[in-house]
Design a protein around this motif. Structure first.
Motif, PDB file in Angstrom:
ATOM      1  N   ASN A 108       2.053   5.499  -0.365  1.00 31.10           N
ATOM      2  CA  ASN A 108       1.701   6.556   0.146  1.00 31.10           C
ATOM      3  C   ASN A 108       2.195   7.479  -1.005  1.00 31.10           C
ATOM      4  OD1 ASN A 108      -0.137   6.047   2.641  1.00 31.10           O
ATOM      5  ND2 ASN A 108       1.921   5.003   2.644  1.00 31.10           N
ATOM      6  N   ARG A 148       1.009  -1.144  -0.014  1.00 30.95           N
ATOM      7  CA  ARG A 148      -0.015  -0.131  -0.231  1.00 30.95           C
ATOM      8  C   ARG A 148       1.056   1.241  -0.012  1.00 30.95           C
ATOM      9  NH1 ARG A 148      -5.656  -0.252   3.310  1.00 30.95           N
ATOM     10  NH2 ARG A 148      -6.343  -2.318   2.826  1.00 30.95           N
ATOM     11  N   GLN A 186      -2.285  11.832   4.558  1.00 23.33           N
ATOM     12  CA  GLN A 186      -3.466  12.470   4.004  1.00 23.33           C
ATOM     13  C   GLN A 186      -3.522  14.051   4.085  1.00 23.33           C
ATOM     14  OE1 GLN A 186      -7.522  10.794   4.346  1.00 23.33           O
ATOM     15  NE2 GLN A 186      -8.500  12.919   4.562  1.00 23.33           N
ATOM     16  N   TRP A 209      -1.264   3.139  13.057  1.00 21.90           N
ATOM     17  CA  TRP A 209      -1.809   2.895  11.656  1.00 21.90           C
ATOM     18  C   TRP A 209      -2.721   4.151  11.161  1.00 21.90           C
ATOM     19  CZ3 TRP A 209      -0.417   2.330   6.960  1.00 21.90           C
ATOM     20  CH2 TRP A 209      -1.351   2.138   5.831  1.00 21.90           C
ATOM     21  N   SER A 244      -1.960   6.889   8.653  1.00 18.58           N
ATOM     22  CA  SER A 244      -2.827   7.244   7.232  1.00 18.58           C
ATOM     23  C   SER A 244      -3.291   8.431   7.322  1.00 18.58           C
ATOM     24  CB  SER A 244      -3.851   6.166   7.269  1.00 18.58           C
ATOM     25  OG  SER A 244      -3.631   4.766   7.397  1.00 18.58           O
TER      26      SER A 244
END
Length: 286
Positions: free
Chosen positions: A144, A142, A194, A186, A190
């Motif tokens: 970023n 995943r 963002q 986590w 995240s």
């Protein structure tokens, strides 16, 4: 001749039981393992997994394993060994790409990840972006988009740890006991990605480091937390399967000389006698 290089990692930004299994996000920094693959007699100075990776890449490319006898691997690495700094991942990932380039091919990140985890648990430094990664199966990747502008004061302990041995331990119960904390870490990580929020990122990494104290304690950890709070830096991170600690800061906002003075004043440098100023960088095999 073909060459490639892969960065080290200052431990992990986060690691633990996340989304149903153990995963990590590495912390790539500006130290590298440089690897050259050329025609010639094999060197006696190769690290063991480099040769195995070369053979595996030949197999992946459909080239006879016999060809390995005529290929030489040379390398130069500034990455300390057995400290949790992804030295082995850097070696084998760079070897894989250099071998492929020798035959006019370039391996993508997914292929590199698959090849690496076949040999050993692998750090996510082989991805250009900060990536949540299942370091044992490569099943989770995943990425970023944000790369934070972060300076790192890496604290190097003389303690060494064989990462492969560490991963062979039965750590499942300990990981599950910290699962709620890692879920929170986590979520913070995240949100930080963002919002592009350095402070929230520091909260996430520090929380993960605190959880890891139950699995692999770091010397003087509570005192390091006190320094983080009093100095106003973003936070700290650790090698979850190694001995290094990173203090995360911004050289334009925080006083690194004061930070070093505090470490000396509190004699934390007795346990971490070497300090290195590094930067968080893009990962990926160059």
């Amino acid at each position: 001749m073909a060459e490639a290089r892969c960065p080290a990692s200052c431990g992990e930004l986060i690691q633990g039981w996340i989304l149903g299994g153990e995963k990590l996000v590495s912390c790539p920094v500006n130290w590298f393992s440089h690897v050259n693959v050329s025609d010639g007699m094999p060197s006696k100075h190769e690290r063991p997994l480099m040769r195995q990776m070369l053979v595996n890449v030949l197999q992946h490319l459909g080239i006879a394993a016999e060809a390995a006898k005529g290929l030489r691997i040379d390398f130069d690495s500034s990455i300390p060994l057995a400290k949790g700094m992804a030295s082995s991942t850097a070696d084998i990932a760079a070897t894989a790409q250099a071998t492929a380039r020798h035959f006019g091919v370039s391996l993508d990140e997914n292929t590199l990840a698959t090849l690496c985890v076949k040999l050993e648990p692998t750090d996510s430094t082989l991805f250009r972006q900060l990536t949540l990664f299942d370091h044992q199966t490569a099943a989770t990747q995943r990425p970023n988009e944000w790369l934070p502008n972060i300076d790192i004061l890496l604290l190097e302990s003389p303690q060494r740890l064989n990462t492969a041995d560490y991963h062979r331990r039965d750590r499942r119960q300990s990981l599950l006991e910290q699962a709620a904390t890692l879920s929170q870490s986590w979520a913070l990580f995240s949100q930080a990605m963002q919002d592009r929020d350095h402070h929230k990122l520091g909260e996430a990494t520090t929380l993960s480091a605190c959880a890891n104290q139950q699995l692999l304690p770091k010397p003087r950890f509570d005192e390091l937390l006190t320094i983080v709070r009093h100095s106003g830096i973003y936070g700290l991170n650790v090698a979850h399967s190694g001995s290094v600690v990173g203090l995360l800061f911004d050289a334009g906002r925080h006083d690194v000389e004061q930070l070093c003075w505090l470490l000396q004043q509190r004699r934390i440098t007795d346990d971490y006698p070497q300090q290195h100023r590094l930067q968080l960088i893009h990962g990926g095999v160059r």
